[in-house]
Design an enzyme around this catalytic site. Structure first.
Site, short mmCIF file in Angstrom:
data_model
loop_
_atom_site.label_atom_id
_atom_site.label_comp_id
_atom_site.label_asym_id
_atom_site.label_seq_id
_atom_site.Cartn_x
_atom_site.Cartn_y
_atom_site.Cartn_z
N ARG A 18 0.81 -1.24 0.00
CA ARG A 18 0.00 0.00 0.00
C ARG A 18 0.84 1.28 0.00
O ARG A 18 0.32 2.33 0.39
CB ARG A 18 -0.95 0.03 1.21
CG ARG A 18 -1.74 -1.24 1.46
CD ARG A 18 -2.71 -1.55 0.36
NE ARG A 18 -3.71 -2.56 0.74
CZ ARG A 18 -4.43 -3.22 -0.14
NH1 ARG A 18 -4.29 -3.02 -1.45
NH2 ARG A 18 -5.34 -4.10 0.26
N ASN A 78 -0.83 -1.75 -7.40
CA ASN A 78 -2.06 -0.94 -7.24
C ASN A 78 -1.95 0.04 -6.07
O ASN A 78 -2.80 0.09 -5.20
CB ASN A 78 -3.29 -1.84 -7.10
CG ASN A 78 -3.25 -2.73 -5.87
OD1 ASN A 78 -2.18 -2.99 -5.33
ND2 ASN A 78 -4.40 -3.19 -5.42
N ASP A 84 -2.79 -6.51 -11.09
CA ASP A 84 -3.55 -7.23 -10.05
C ASP A 84 -4.52 -6.30 -9.33
O ASP A 84 -4.16 -5.22 -8.90
CB ASP A 84 -2.61 -7.85 -9.02
CG ASP A 84 -3.41 -8.51 -7.90
OD1 ASP A 84 -4.34 -9.27 -8.22
OD2 ASP A 84 -3.13 -8.25 -6.71
N HIS A 123 -3.73 -16.22 -7.34
CA HIS A 123 -4.77 -16.66 -6.39
C HIS A 123 -5.87 -17.51 -7.04
O HIS A 123 -7.04 -17.13 -7.07
CB HIS A 123 -5.38 -15.49 -5.64
CG HIS A 123 -5.63 -14.24 -6.43
ND1 HIS A 123 -6.29 -14.23 -7.63
CD2 HIS A 123 -5.29 -12.95 -6.19
CE1 HIS A 123 -6.36 -12.99 -8.08
NE2 HIS A 123 -5.75 -12.20 -7.24
N ASP A 170 -1.21 -13.03 -1.20
CA ASP A 170 -2.11 -11.91 -1.52
C ASP A 170 -2.39 -11.08 -0.27
O ASP A 170 -3.53 -10.65 -0.04
CB ASP A 170 -3.40 -12.41 -2.18
CG ASP A 170 -4.19 -11.27 -2.85
OD1 ASP A 170 -3.66 -10.14 -2.96
OD2 ASP A 170 -5.34 -11.52 -3.24
N HIS A 196 -6.23 -3.87 5.17
CA HIS A 196 -7.22 -2.79 5.18
C HIS A 196 -7.40 -2.33 6.62
O HIS A 196 -7.10 -3.08 7.56
CB HIS A 196 -8.58 -3.29 4.64
CG HIS A 196 -8.56 -3.64 3.18
ND1 HIS A 196 -8.37 -2.71 2.19
CD2 HIS A 196 -8.69 -4.84 2.55
CE1 HIS A 196 -8.40 -3.31 1.01
NE2 HIS A 196 -8.58 -4.60 1.20
ZN LIG Z 1 -5.84 -10.13 -7.26
ZN LIG Z 2 -3.57 -9.12 -4.90
#
Ligand SMILES: [Zn+2]
Ligand SMILES: [Zn+2]
Length: 422
Positions: free
Chosen positions: A64, A94, A151, A231, A304, A308
């Site tokens: 993050r 991301n 992803d 995944h 993965d 959060h």
């Molecule tokens: Zn993913």
């Molecule tokens: Zn991921």
């Protein structure tokens, strides 16, 4: 000089499996056993009863950073990795901004140099994850990207993904794919099935993954690209990967610990802590995943790790974000649910968490032969422990409070102890 005494040394890269001593000098494996002229060790770890293995390698984490550091950052993510026995991790792209240009990539890799474990970074496939314009693959590789993926956002355009695979093949890097066709998903993060029906909230069907995997393994075969199916969650997708491998496609698959541990039946119990994309599915899918792990169709276990905040996960099911953390429970879930259950040998589990991911990403790690970097995990395979707290900034895990078997005692990276169990 560091001496690790009396551990069961397991190195899947060479098949070594014996109780012996490990000598570490100048950050590297200096030798095994008592025969060497290694002198007096400055530090001794008694690894009696423990396994000494290559530091774990996770090709799928979300730290993050930059931009979403209220969830996790490079420091806390690395601390979670070290606590879980991981010495090399690959961060997804991301972030905010997305890792789609050299400036963002350079900044992350510069800051990663100070971290206790090796933090690698992939590049996005498409500019700003738009799925329309390719990043400059060659330039991103020159700046240190170790692979390519959007992803989080599936790539739906077949022509675009073919071009991306051709570029990935050209630069000889893996391209990793989040396989869900959004047009087939009613609600993300829960399998479309009996439970979603009971909860009255639609769902994401397995076929949404299957159609994308079917397309992409065929494009992998055509382009020769190294394609990593991320995944994997659907039993039929496991069959598709097996078929593609049998035809000679360079297709690889990752599975998360939660996909081989949980099913949709766990969703009512765990709520948003069991919400992730793709979702955990039926016990039939889970059985197919375990078969895929056993016969080598699934090459890698990757977490993965998706932190959060508590506030985000406290929202109602459909409003909460998808994803759970995984670095600090991955090894124990593998030992508890795959090794102790008799599906995989310890060596085979370690293979999927060390040498296999290292090979696909061409990392010089995952092997503790003499002369290699002293990246190690030392764990007690029999110790039962309760998951109580995390080094991660986040605690969004369905396994908080669970009793698991297999406890990391020490993590060593480049010859330095970076984690010691409290
Ligand atoms: Zn993913
Ligand atoms: Zn991921």
């Amino acid at each position: 000089m560091l001496l690790i005494k009396n551990g069961r040394v397991m190195n899947p890269a060479t098949g070594m499996d014996e109780v012996t001593d490990v000598w570490v000098k100048d950050g590297k494996i200096a030798g095994f056993g008592q025969q060497g002229d290694f002198g007096e060790p400055e530090q001794v770890i008694d690894a009696g009863g423990c396994v000494v293995a290559p530091g774990l390698v996770d090709v799928h984490v979300h730290f993050r950073d930059p931009g979403l550091t209220y969830k996790e950052d490079l420091q806390t993510g690395s601390a979670a990795a070290a606590a879980g026995g991981f010495t090399t991790v690959v961060c997804m792209a991301n972030t905010k901004p997305v890792v789609d240009c050299p400036e963002v990539l350079d900044d992350i890799l510069e800051r990663a140099k100070e971290l206790p474990v090796h933090v690698k970074q992939v590049s996005a496939v498409s500019k700003n994850f738009g799925g329309k314009e390719l990043v400059d693959f060659e330039e991103m590789v020159r700046h240190g990207a170790c692979g390519f993926t959007d992803d989080g956002i599936p790539l739906t355009d077949a022509v675009f993904i073919r071009k991306a695979m051709e570029m990935a093949a050209k630069v000889d890097m893996p391209i990793s794919l989040h396989e869900e066709d959004p047009s087939l998903n009613e609600v993300n993060g829960i399998n479309k099935g009996v439970i979603s029906e009971q909860m009255g909230i639609g769902g994401a069907p397995a076929v949404s993954e299957d159609v994308m995997v079917a397309r992409d393994v065929m494009l992998a075969l055509e382009t020769g690209a190294k394609v990593d199916i991320q995944h994997i969650s659907s039993g039929r997708s496991v069959d598709l990967v097996r078929y593609a491998k049998s035809k000679g496609a360079k297709v690889y698959a990752e599975v998360t610990p939660h996909h081989f541990t949980l099913t949709e039946e766990d969703v009512p119990n765990y709520g948003t802590m069991c919400k992730m994309n793709p979702p955990v599915r039926t016990s039939w899918d889970k059985t197919k995943i375990i078969e895929g792990l056993m016969d080598g169709t699934i090459d890698m276990i990757a977490t993965d790790h998706a932190p959060h905040s508590a506030e985000e996960k406290e929202k109602e099911f459909t409003a909460a974000p998808s994803g759970i953390i995984g670095l600090e429970t991955a090894l124990a879930l593998g030992i508890t649910n795959l090794v102790k259950s008799g599906y995989l040998s310890m060596m085979s589990l370690l293979e999927k968490m060390t040498v296999n991911p290292a090979k696909l990403y061409q990392f010089d790690c995952g092997d503790i032969s003499v002369g290699k970097a002293a990246d190690l995990v030392i764990f007690d395979p029999e110790q039962v422990w309760q998951v109580e707290r995390f080094a991660s900034k986040a605690s969004n895990s369905p396994f908080l409070g669970a009793q698991l078997c297999g406890k990391v005692r020490f993590t060593i990276c480049g010859g330095k102890i970076v984690y010691t169990a409290g």
